[in-house]
Design a protein around this motif. Structure first.
Motif, mmCIF file in Angstrom:
data_model
loop_
_atom_site.group_PDB
_atom_site.id
_atom_site.type_symbol
_atom_site.label_atom_id
_atom_site.label_comp_id
_atom_site.label_asym_id
_atom_site.label_seq_id
_atom_site.Cartn_x
_atom_site.Cartn_y
_atom_site.Cartn_z
ATOM 1 N N GLY A 57 1.473 53.451 -96.902
ATOM 2 C CA GLY A 57 0.823 52.993 -97.352
ATOM 3 C C GLY A 57 -0.903 53.517 -96.469
ATOM 4 N N ALA A 58 -0.845 54.730 -95.998
ATOM 5 C CA ALA A 58 -1.728 55.392 -95.560
ATOM 6 C C ALA A 58 -2.441 56.524 -96.352
ATOM 7 C CB ALA A 58 -2.011 55.323 -93.826
ATOM 8 N N ASP A 59 -3.723 56.731 -96.115
ATOM 9 C CA ASP A 59 -4.231 57.871 -96.545
ATOM 10 C C ASP A 59 -4.137 58.910 -95.158
ATOM 11 O OD1 ASP A 59 -5.905 59.783 -98.214
ATOM 12 O OD2 ASP A 59 -7.795 59.108 -97.602
ATOM 13 N N TYR A 60 -4.117 60.356 -95.809
ATOM 14 C CA TYR A 60 -3.790 61.208 -95.235
ATOM 15 C C TYR A 60 -4.736 62.543 -94.743
ATOM 16 C CZ TYR A 60 -2.228 65.074 -97.696
ATOM 17 O OH TYR A 60 -2.318 65.957 -98.773
ATOM 18 N N ASP A 61 -5.316 62.884 -93.625
ATOM 19 C CA ASP A 61 -6.238 64.095 -93.298
ATOM 20 C C ASP A 61 -5.374 65.113 -92.540
ATOM 21 O OD1 ASP A 61 -8.413 65.767 -93.977
ATOM 22 O OD2 ASP A 61 -9.273 65.120 -92.264
ATOM 23 N N ILE A 62 -5.093 66.472 -93.106
ATOM 24 C CA ILE A 62 -4.516 67.677 -92.352
ATOM 25 C C ILE A 62 -5.820 68.659 -91.862
ATOM 26 C CG2 ILE A 62 -3.502 68.927 -92.070
ATOM 27 C CD1 ILE A 62 -0.758 67.499 -93.601
ATOM 28 N N ASP A 63 -5.959 68.533 -90.701
ATOM 29 C CA ASP A 63 -7.461 70.093 -89.830
ATOM 30 C C ASP A 63 -6.091 70.379 -88.756
ATOM 31 O OD1 ASP A 63 -9.736 70.818 -89.706
ATOM 32 O OD2 ASP A 63 -10.183 69.368 -88.219
ATOM 33 N N GLY A 64 -6.783 71.761 -89.315
ATOM 34 C CA GLY A 64 -6.237 73.131 -88.622
ATOM 35 C C GLY A 64 -7.473 74.227 -87.273
ATOM 36 N N THR A 65 -8.888 73.043 -87.848
ATOM 37 C CA THR A 65 -9.578 73.808 -86.688
ATOM 38 C C THR A 65 -9.653 72.952 -85.381
ATOM 39 O OG1 THR A 65 -11.220 73.476 -88.586
ATOM 40 C CG2 THR A 65 -11.943 73.567 -86.427
ATOM 41 N N LEU A 66 -9.717 74.367 -84.603
ATOM 42 C CA LEU A 66 -9.545 74.182 -83.015
ATOM 43 C C LEU A 66 -10.555 74.479 -81.881
ATOM 44 C CD1 LEU A 66 -5.865 75.118 -81.833
ATOM 45 C CD2 LEU A 66 -6.520 72.764 -82.470
ATOM 46 N N MET A 67 -11.116 74.167 -81.214
ATOM 47 C CA MET A 67 -12.556 73.914 -80.868
ATOM 48 C C MET A 67 -11.572 74.391 -79.143
ATOM 49 S SD MET A 67 -15.223 71.771 -82.286
ATOM 50 C CE MET A 67 -14.229 69.985 -81.788
ATOM 51 N N PRO A 68 -12.952 75.671 -78.184
ATOM 52 C CA PRO A 68 -13.194 75.410 -76.780
ATOM 53 C C PRO A 68 -13.529 74.110 -76.702
ATOM 54 C CG PRO A 68 -14.279 76.833 -78.201
ATOM 55 C CD PRO A 68 -14.321 76.410 -79.382
ATOM 56 N N ASN A 69 -12.718 73.817 -75.503
ATOM 57 C CA ASN A 69 -12.218 72.913 -74.314
ATOM 58 C C ASN A 69 -14.485 72.275 -73.799
ATOM 59 O OD1 ASN A 69 -13.224 70.838 -71.517
ATOM 60 N ND2 ASN A 69 -10.748 70.581 -73.102
ATOM 61 N N ARG A 70 -15.257 71.565 -74.238
ATOM 62 C CA ARG A 70 -16.236 71.265 -73.868
ATOM 63 C C ARG A 70 -16.603 71.529 -72.130
ATOM 64 N NH1 ARG A 70 -18.441 66.028 -76.588
ATOM 65 N NH2 ARG A 70 -18.751 66.818 -78.393
ATOM 66 N N ASN A 71 -15.331 71.872 -71.826
ATOM 67 C CA ASN A 71 -15.812 72.887 -70.004
ATOM 68 C C ASN A 71 -15.835 74.143 -70.329
ATOM 69 O OD1 ASN A 71 -13.171 73.755 -70.409
ATOM 70 N ND2 ASN A 71 -12.192 72.246 -68.935
ATOM 71 N N GLY A 72 -15.231 74.791 -71.353
ATOM 72 C CA GLY A 72 -15.247 76.448 -71.321
ATOM 73 C C GLY A 72 -13.818 77.027 -71.242
ATOM 74 N N SER A 73 -13.199 75.496 -71.426
ATOM 75 C CA SER A 73 -11.920 76.464 -71.536
ATOM 76 C C SER A 73 -11.951 76.724 -73.221
ATOM 77 C CB SER A 73 -10.691 76.122 -70.593
ATOM 78 O OG SER A 73 -9.383 76.365 -71.122
ATOM 79 N N ASN A 74 -11.006 78.156 -73.648
ATOM 80 C CA ASN A 74 -10.897 78.331 -74.282
ATOM 81 C C ASN A 74 -8.700 78.522 -74.872
ATOM 82 O OD1 ASN A 74 -12.669 79.390 -75.614
ATOM 83 N ND2 ASN A 74 -12.422 81.152 -74.251
ATOM 84 N N GLU A 75 -8.671 77.475 -73.825
ATOM 85 C CA GLU A 75 -7.184 77.850 -73.795
ATOM 86 C C GLU A 75 -6.480 76.679 -75.114
ATOM 87 O OE1 GLU A 75 -3.318 75.126 -71.688
ATOM 88 O OE2 GLU A 75 -5.510 75.636 -71.199
ATOM 89 N N PRO A 76 -7.194 75.725 -75.566
ATOM 90 C CA PRO A 76 -7.068 75.686 -76.996
ATOM 91 C C PRO A 76 -6.492 76.112 -78.373
ATOM 92 C CG PRO A 76 -8.204 73.528 -75.740
ATOM 93 C CD PRO A 76 -8.414 75.416 -74.990
ATOM 94 N N LEU A 77 -7.712 76.775 -77.922
ATOM 95 C CA LEU A 77 -7.233 78.174 -79.329
ATOM 96 C C LEU A 77 -5.890 79.122 -79.597
ATOM 97 C CD1 LEU A 77 -11.223 79.673 -78.881
ATOM 98 C CD2 LEU A 77 -10.519 77.558 -79.738
ATOM 99 N N THR A 78 -5.638 78.648 -78.525
ATOM 100 C CA THR A 78 -4.473 79.682 -78.661
ATOM 101 C C THR A 78 -2.887 79.200 -79.419
ATOM 102 O OG1 THR A 78 -2.915 78.881 -76.178
ATOM 103 C CG2 THR A 78 -4.457 81.178 -76.309
ATOM 104 N N LEU A 79 -2.662 77.616 -79.566
ATOM 105 C CA LEU A 79 -2.275 77.174 -79.721
ATOM 106 C C LEU A 79 -2.574 76.962 -81.522
ATOM 107 C CD1 LEU A 79 -3.234 74.035 -77.369
ATOM 108 C CD2 LEU A 79 -1.395 75.233 -76.974
ATOM 109 N N GLY A 80 -3.323 77.460 -81.850
ATOM 110 C CA GLY A 80 -3.948 77.330 -83.672
ATOM 111 C C GLY A 80 -2.998 77.713 -83.969
ATOM 112 N N ILE A 81 -2.451 77.416 -85.610
ATOM 113 C CA ILE A 81 -2.129 78.727 -86.707
ATOM 114 C C ILE A 81 -2.532 79.557 -86.930
ATOM 115 C CG2 ILE A 81 -0.395 76.382 -87.520
ATOM 116 C CD1 ILE A 81 -2.249 76.391 -89.397
ATOM 117 N N SER A 82 -1.521 80.622 -87.936
ATOM 118 C CA SER A 82 -2.360 82.114 -88.570
ATOM 119 C C SER A 82 -3.065 81.139 -89.661
ATOM 120 C CB SER A 82 -0.966 82.622 -88.496
ATOM 121 O OG SER A 82 -0.499 82.603 -89.345
ATOM 122 N N VAL A 83 -3.289 82.842 -90.319
ATOM 123 C CA VAL A 83 -3.889 82.688 -91.324
ATOM 124 C C VAL A 83 -2.748 82.261 -92.288
ATOM 125 C CG1 VAL A 83 -4.121 85.223 -91.517
ATOM 126 C CG2 VAL A 83 -5.477 83.792 -92.695
#
Length: 479
Positions: free
Chosen positions: A291-317
């Protein structure tokens, strides 16, 4: 309900008031509706709020505008009739007509759902929606999170109230209370109460791990537009690969059920990554089954501490293109203007104002040092807005896809290290995914075409490490 005799209105509770340019903006919190009125409605409304009698309002309008009494009464009755139909006021003699019957008389959608409110805010440089970070700490450490947990800022209650007061005065109609995990705050219900008192439409963004039946009962006393809950899969196994903490899936899903049972709208928000990509195709039906709405987002951002590690987790184009084709995600709209520093903003737990909820390293100013209006009227705000809307890296302008490219400075790499010289950006990938989903081929002169040699999968395999190291936003993992 109208005629030569003046109607006698009584303002209902939970009605927010905003001024946006020359427009009167009225927020019906109980129905999550916003309505805009022009002309002399602004003057009439404030006289009514001041407690003036209808006769007093007629005299004041006559005196100021030198209009005949009959014309003033006709204008008042027309305005009061609109307010009555929209359940903003009650009128003597209309008690026998139900709310449903009144709603049926309205032949237009609320201004917050038909785009009118957004356009009015945008044209007048008024924030349509503001994300307010109440704190940084969180009980989870999700693998893709962009928060720097070495910081422990918690926005003092007095400052939360001050910022809400300033946003109300500015004209902002909507806020999102977010963090960190907002339910770690013992004064959260006080913040919610104050947000409602100031007349906002508001949403809560949470992982919902602390919402049990007792808390859901408490929340049901407020007019919350929506509770957004972070859920990363349709099973505990998948969800907890992201949250990295056992038991979090059942807590979030049970909380969603408790809220929905009490009539509180819920939206499940999923950030798609490699670990949950296949499951994303089942997520829409899963949310609807609750009974819920949903939203799916594929955007990943670098950590605010400067690390780009989150970017390696994303999906391909190519994977994002498949989600578009399945109708799971919505492709970008290249005709929508960038709202940064004009229609959307984010206030951090440290008091910094970011130009949008994505650009998190270019501050407009700090509310601990200056008022919101001082920051918003500053030359720097105008300069930054100009820089954002005119941002074009060297890769742009030589690509035949430029007219269809998403007009978002953040995804083009605004204020990110090495983006001006980088061969591709997240915007390139977002646009390419959209084109692929519509059966288009790579253009040889596009940045993606040059890097990939015509194949997105090759780009992902051979360039991922190199491009991520250049500090790019999810460079080969498009959203």
């Amino acid at each position: 309900m109208s005629g030569a005799t003046p109607l006698i209105p009584v303002i209902r509770p939970y009605i927010g008031t905003r001024h946006i340019g020359e427009n009167l903006c009225l927020i019906q919190q109980q129905k999550s509706q916003v309505w805009l009125f022009g002309g002399i409605s602004r003057k009439i409304w404030h006289l009514l709020k001041e407690g003036k009698t209808v006769e007093g309002i007629i005299e004041a309008i006559q005196s100021e505008f030198k209009a005949p009494r009959e014309k003033v009464i006709a204008s008042l009755n027309n305005f009061f009739q609109q307010l009555w139909e929209r359940q903003i006021v009650d009128i003597q003699g209309g008690e026998h007509i139900s709310n449903a019957e009144r709603a049926a008389m309205v032949k237009e959608e609320p201004c917050n759902t038909n785009g009118k409110l957004w356009n009015i805010c945008f044209d007048n440089h008024v924030l349509f929606r503001t994300w307010l970070d109440l704190l940084i700490p969180c009980n989870l450490r999700c693998q893709h999170c962009y928060l720097d947990f070495s910081k422990t800022d918690i926005l003092p209650f007095s400052e939360v109230c001050s910022y809400l007061d300033q946003l109300e005065k500015h004209g902002c109609p909507e806020v999102v209370l977010t963090g960190g995990e907002i339910f770690l705050r013992r004064d959260l219900l006080d913040i919610i109460a104050y947000t409602q008192e100031r007349g906002f439409l508001f949403e809560l963004f949470t992982n919902a791990n602390f919402i049990d039946e007792k808390m859901a009962d408490r929340l049901s006393k407020y007019f919350i537009e929506c509770v957004q809950i972070s859920v990363y899969g349709t099973t505990a196994e998948i969800h907890e690969k992201v949250t990295r903490k056992p038991g979090t899936f059942n807590k979030s899903i049970n909380a969603a059920k408790f809220l929905i049972e009490r009539g509180i709208p819920v939206r499940l928000v999923n950030v798609v990554q490699q670990v949950n990509y296949e499951d994303a195709f089942r997520f829409r039906d899963f949310a609807k089954s609750l009974g819920a709405d949903y939203d799916i987002d594929g955007t990943l951002m670098p950590n605010r501490n400067g690390s780009n590690e989150p970017l390696t987790l994303g999906i391909s184009v190519w994977q994002m293109a498949e989600l578009h084709k399945a109708g799971i995600t919505k492709p970008p709209n290249p005709t929508v203007a960038c709202t940064a520093a004009r229609g959307k903003g984010r206030i951090t737990a440290h008091g910094d104002i970011y130009p949008c909820n994505v650009i998190n390293n270019a501050s407009l100013g700090n509310l601990k040092k200056n008022t919101f209006e001082e920051i918003w009227a500053s030359p720097w705000r105008n300069e930054l807005r100009h820089m954002i809307t005119n941002y074009k890296p060297k890769r742009c302008g030589t690509c035949s896809n430029s007219q269809e490219c998403v007009p978002c400075a953040a995804t083009r790499g605004f204020n990110q290290e090495n983006h001006m010289e980088a061969p591709v950006s997240e915007a390139c990938m977002i646009t390419t995914a959209d084109l692929l989903s519509r059966g288009r081929e790579f253009s040889p002169d596009s940045p993606v075409g040059k890097v990939a040699g015509g194949c997105a999968d090759i780009a992902l395999a051979s360039n991922a490490g190199q491009l991520v190291n250049q500090g790019l936003i999810q460079i080969t993992q498009a959203s």
